[in-house]
Design a protein around this motif. Structure first.
Motif, PDB file in Angstrom:
ATOM      1  N   ASN A  14       0.823  -1.210   0.000  1.00 50.35           N
ATOM      2  CA  ASN A  14       0.000   0.000   0.000  1.00 50.35           C
ATOM      3  C   ASN A  14       0.856   1.258   0.000  1.00 50.35           C
ATOM      4  O   ASN A  14       0.510   2.254  -0.640  1.00 50.35           O
ATOM      5  N   ILE A  15       1.983   1.227   0.697  1.00 46.60           N
ATOM      6  CA  ILE A  15       2.911   2.367   0.691  1.00 46.60           C
ATOM      7  C   ILE A  15       3.482   2.565  -0.711  1.00 46.60           C
ATOM      8  O   ILE A  15       3.550   3.685  -1.225  1.00 46.60           O
ATOM      9  N   ILE A  16       3.874   1.473  -1.347  1.00 47.08           N
ATOM     10  CA  ILE A  16       4.409   1.530  -2.715  1.00 47.08           C
ATOM     11  C   ILE A  16       3.355   2.075  -3.674  1.00 47.08           C
ATOM     12  O   ILE A  16       3.637   2.950  -4.509  1.00 47.08           O
ATOM     13  N   LYS A  17       2.129   1.593  -3.541  1.00 44.48           N
ATOM     14  CA  LYS A  17       1.039   2.059  -4.406  1.00 44.48           C
ATOM     15  C   LYS A  17       0.789   3.551  -4.192  1.00 44.48           C
ATOM     16  O   LYS A  17       0.617   4.308  -5.148  1.00 44.48           O
ATOM     17  N   ALA A  18       0.780   3.984  -2.927  1.00 46.44           N
ATOM     18  CA  ALA A  18       0.568   5.401  -2.628  1.00 46.44           C
ATOM     19  C   ALA A  18       1.720   6.239  -3.180  1.00 46.44           C
ATOM     20  O   ALA A  18       1.494   7.326  -3.739  1.00 46.44           O
ATOM     21  N   CYS A  19       2.941   5.741  -3.048  1.00 41.53           N
ATOM     22  CA  CYS A  19       4.112   6.434  -3.593  1.00 41.53           C
ATOM     23  C   CYS A  19       3.946   6.616  -5.101  1.00 41.53           C
ATOM     24  O   CYS A  19       4.161   7.713  -5.635  1.00 41.53           O
ATOM     25  N   TYR A  20       3.566   5.567  -5.792  1.00 42.98           N
ATOM     26  CA  TYR A  20       3.369   5.632  -7.241  1.00 42.98           C
ATOM     27  C   TYR A  20       2.334   6.706  -7.592  1.00 42.98           C
ATOM     28  O   TYR A  20       2.552   7.544  -8.473  1.00 42.98           O
ATOM     29  N   GLU A  21       1.213   6.701  -6.885  1.00 39.23           N
ATOM     30  CA  GLU A  21       0.129   7.646  -7.187  1.00 39.23           C
ATOM     31  C   GLU A  21       0.539   9.082  -6.896  1.00 39.23           C
ATOM     32  O   GLU A  21       0.251   9.992  -7.680  1.00 39.23           O
ATOM     33  N   ILE A  22       1.241   9.300  -5.796  1.00 47.17           N
ATOM     34  CA  ILE A  22       1.656  10.663  -5.431  1.00 47.17           C
ATOM     35  C   ILE A  22       2.710  11.182  -6.396  1.00 47.17           C
ATOM     36  O   ILE A  22       2.634  12.324  -6.863  1.00 47.17           O
ATOM     37  N   ILE A  23       3.693  10.355  -6.731  1.00 45.54           N
ATOM     38  CA  ILE A  23       4.730  10.788  -7.680  1.00 45.54           C
ATOM     39  C   ILE A  23       4.115  11.042  -9.048  1.00 45.54           C
ATOM     40  O   ILE A  23       4.465  12.010  -9.732  1.00 45.54           O
ATOM     41  N   THR A  24       3.189  10.203  -9.476  1.00 47.46           N
ATOM     42  CA  THR A  24       2.514  10.409 -10.754  1.00 47.46           C
ATOM     43  C   THR A  24       1.778  11.742 -10.753  1.00 47.46           C
ATOM     44  O   THR A  24       1.751  12.447 -11.760  1.00 47.46           O
ATOM     45  N   ASP A  25       1.212  12.098  -9.604  1.00 45.56           N
ATOM     46  CA  ASP A  25       0.434  13.331  -9.487  1.00 45.56           C
ATOM     47  C   ASP A  25       1.312  14.569  -9.388  1.00 45.56           C
ATOM     48  O   ASP A  25       1.070  15.573 -10.061  1.00 45.56           O
TER      49      ASP A  25
END
Length: 196
Positions: A14-25
């Motif tokens: 979940n941390i990795i997924k959140a990291c991906y979404e935040i960096i993408t944003d």
């Protein structure tokens, strides 16, 4: 209460997924561990328990994305029961389906590339290019056998052109899916040009 191994792995994911979404944003430089904690409803300390630094989270996310891209690519390479054209269409469809992952992996800030840990990602990308062109050469061999006609150019050159086209499908400029779909429709015509 102590977390089980499965719960800890789910939290890391979940941390990795959140990291991906935040960096993408908003990009890597503007992402913080506080952003991740807030997105997941955790404390920053809980995030730090799983990953010591922001770079560690980013590296884990890059490895996750590389693995997803590898799985996407490898679903087409072993299928000898499919024609070469079917495999090529599947493989060239990956940038259309996984465009966000391709953009993510190609936008590592340059200053991080001085770190050996990030250099490993760059080396993995180079190996993937070599694997792609080798797969293309093998598939072009099969295509010659399927059509019983020789190719008009050396296989290595055609494989390089196909790689450049593949790379173009997932460049930052190819945000719309239309370019990818158009290429997939024109792929058979391109291959007919290179066959005598």
């Amino acid at each position: 209460m102590r977390k089980t191994k499965e719960e800890a792995e789910l939290t890391r994911f979940n941390i990795i997924k959140a990291c991906y979404e935040i960096i993408t944003d908003k990009g890597y430089d503007r992402m913080t561990r506080d952003d991740i904690a807030k997105k997941l409803g955790m404390t920053r300390g809980a995030v730090n328990w799983h990953f010591k630094t922001k770079e560690d989270i980013y590296l884990a996310t890059l490895h996750f994305v590389m693995n997803e891209l590898k799985k996407g690519r490898e679903q087409w390479t072993p299928h000898q029961e499919l024609s070469v054209m079917e495999r090529m269409r599947g493989l060239f469809g990956q940038p259309v389906q996984q465009l966000g992952y391709y953009h993510f992996i190609n936008e590592i800030p340059h200053y991080l590339l001085k770190d050996d840990r990030f250099q490993v990602i760059e080396q993995m990308k180079i190996k993937n290019i070599q694997r792609f062109t080798q797969d293309m050469e093998n598939w072009l061999d099969e295509l010659e056998q399927e059509t019983k006609q020789p190719l008009s150019c050396p296989k290595a050159e055609i494989a390089q052109i196909l790689y450049l086209l593949f790379k173009g499908l997932h460049s930052r400029n190819s945000k719309d899916e239309y370019a990818g779909e158009l290429f997939l429709k024109s792929l058979p015509g391109f291959l007919k040009i290179v066959i005598h």
